[in-house]
Scaffold this motif. Structure first.
Motif, PDB file in Angstrom:
ATOM      1  N   HIS A  93       0.817  -1.205   0.000  1.00  0.00           N
ATOM      2  CA  HIS A  93       0.000   0.000   0.000  1.00  0.00           C
ATOM      3  C   HIS A  93       0.851   1.256   0.000  1.00  0.00           C
TER       4      HIS A  93
ATOM      5  N   LEU B 122      -1.555   2.568  -4.839  1.00  0.00           N
ATOM      6  CA  LEU B 122      -3.012   2.639  -4.965  1.00  0.00           C
ATOM      7  C   LEU B 122      -3.439   3.620  -6.057  1.00  0.00           C
TER       8      LEU B 122
ATOM      9  N   ASP C  52      -9.019  -4.371  -1.075  1.00  0.00           N
ATOM     10  CA  ASP C  52      -8.779  -2.950  -1.275  1.00  0.00           C
ATOM     11  C   ASP C  52      -9.719  -2.301  -2.290  1.00  0.00           C
TER      12      ASP C  52
END
Length: 166
Positions: free
Chosen positions: A78, A83, A107
């Protein structure tokens, strides 16, 4: 901060959700207001983002996209760039019609439309699984869609029900 909506705004939005091609004069008559006021309200609602787009809703099966898949994507890391890079990558995929960032064990939740299962398999192997950071993809195929609507039920946000501005 959300836009302040009054009862007239709600009636106008309701009319537009029925058919966005309805002439302003007809909407004005339906909501018991003048054409000028309704036109100004529609402009304000559009400028402020309450009306995001005026589009035609297509039946995915009728246009050759017979398979709807919900893909849960878990990222392996992450990092600050991972992302946003994932989001940019799926934005570039015409098969992905929705991407939701989730809290919990996965996610992202993607809503994907493809012609058939072979196209989906190719999409997963050639695109989705190759996006940097993707660790797992779990897919669920929609068998039917017994409830489908784009209609929202906005609520007035002015406590005194004063006009939202003309």
């Amino acid at each position: 901060m959300s836009l302040k909506l009054d009862a007239l705004d709600i009636r106008i939005l309701d009319a537009l959700q029925d058919d966005v091609t309805t002439p302003i004069a007809e909407i004005a008559e339906r909501v018991a207001s003048s054409k000028t006021v309704v036109w100004r309200r529609v402009q304000r609602l559009t400028e402020r983002g309450a009306i995001r787009a005026r589009v035609a809703l297509l039946d995915h099966r009728e246009v050759g996209l017979g398979i709807m898949v919900f893909a849960s994507v878990k990222m392996g890391r992450h990092g600050v760039d991972v992302l946003p890079q994932f989001i940019d990558a799926v934005r570039a995929c015409p098969q992905v019609i929705e991407c939701h960032t989730l809290m919990g064990p996965v996610d992202f939740l993607l809503k994907i439309l493809v012609a058939d299962i072979n196209e989906y398999e190719n999409f997963v192997w050639q695109k989705l699984s190759r996006i940097d950071g993707v660790q797992e993809v779990h897919s669920s195929i929609s068998m039917s869609q017994p409830v489908y609507t784009t209609r929202l039920a906005p609520r007035p946000t002015n406590s005194d029900d004063t006009p939202g501005g003309d």
